[in-house]
Motif scaffolding. Sequence first.
Motif, mmCIF file in Angstrom:
data_model
loop_
_atom_site.group_PDB
_atom_site.id
_atom_site.type_symbol
_atom_site.label_atom_id
_atom_site.label_comp_id
_atom_site.label_asym_id
_atom_site.label_seq_id
_atom_site.Cartn_x
_atom_site.Cartn_y
_atom_site.Cartn_z
ATOM 1 N N ASP A 104 2.596 -8.531 5.983
ATOM 2 C CA ASP A 104 2.070 -9.673 6.732
ATOM 3 C C ASP A 104 0.553 -9.662 6.604
ATOM 4 O OD1 ASP A 104 1.287 -11.642 8.487
ATOM 5 O OD2 ASP A 104 2.361 -10.844 10.228
ATOM 6 N N SER A 107 -1.512 -9.888 9.904
ATOM 7 C CA SER A 107 -1.264 -8.908 10.953
ATOM 8 C C SER A 107 -2.358 -7.847 11.000
ATOM 9 C CB SER A 107 0.089 -8.230 10.720
ATOM 10 O OG SER A 107 0.303 -7.193 11.652
ATOM 11 N N SER A 113 3.984 -2.502 7.069
ATOM 12 C CA SER A 113 4.563 -1.817 8.222
ATOM 13 C C SER A 113 6.074 -1.749 8.046
ATOM 14 C CB SER A 113 4.258 -2.569 9.522
ATOM 15 O OG SER A 113 2.901 -2.481 9.874
ATOM 16 N N TYR A 118 7.447 -3.524 13.019
ATOM 17 C CA TYR A 118 6.984 -4.914 13.074
ATOM 18 C C TYR A 118 7.774 -5.711 14.117
ATOM 19 C CZ TYR A 118 5.330 -9.456 11.388
ATOM 20 O OH TYR A 118 4.760 -10.702 11.298
ATOM 21 N N THR A 122 5.403 -6.916 16.913
ATOM 22 C CA THR A 122 4.946 -8.272 16.607
ATOM 23 C C THR A 122 5.888 -9.329 17.159
ATOM 24 O OG1 THR A 122 3.778 -7.566 14.621
ATOM 25 C CG2 THR A 122 4.413 -9.878 14.728
#
Length: 228
Positions: A104, A107, A113, A118, A122
């Motif tokens: 990402d 991010s 990650s 994630y 996230t």
Amino acid sequence: MASSKLDSPSTATNVPPLDVSHFHHTPSYCEENVYLLCKKLCTSGLADADGSDLYVVFISNEKKQVPLWHQKASHRADGVILWDYHVICVQRKKESGSSPLVWDLDSSLPFPSSLASYVSTTIQPSFQLFADFQRFFRVVHAPIFLRSFASDRRHMKDSLGKWIAKPPAYGPIVAEDGAVHNLNEYNEIIAADVSTVGTDSLNAVCWQKLGIVVNETQLEEFFSMDAS
């Protein structure tokens, strides 16, 4: 993609964290950023040469308002932002024991990650959200996406034809079949499109242009399925 405001975890991965600045990134053009990301992962040897271990994932919903945490565009300490849609790349290595990775570019988490990290940090599925903010995920196999995706960037112009966000310096992406714009086919995601995760869905994503749609409780399940 566009955002509005809404009123450091690190998990070991199979790939050491990389310098995200080595990858092309134009703010607000996440779909094109991921298109170029997939190409670079393939040519650099970080992914299969044909992109068969890569998946492009569009995140959105019917209301076009999806909260995600740890986003660099956020002005909040927790990094939460409300996107109309967002696009990431998930890598699912064929080797036994390999954990799926998330790439990402927007991010603040390690790049890449692990998918588990994630999702928990996230997407935060345990965070209670109103129905309008539920996230859905269109999973598209990268080899198909790289052949089929097209954008002339019309979605980034206002009613007077002026740019909402400065476009990339390179030319628009045209699909192999000559299509000049089909972004809306990918980022239009509704709850009714959600598939049942199983062998059929794993096979379908490898031949359907628009892949399949899963909800946030199915995302990790899909990428943990045995491809054999």
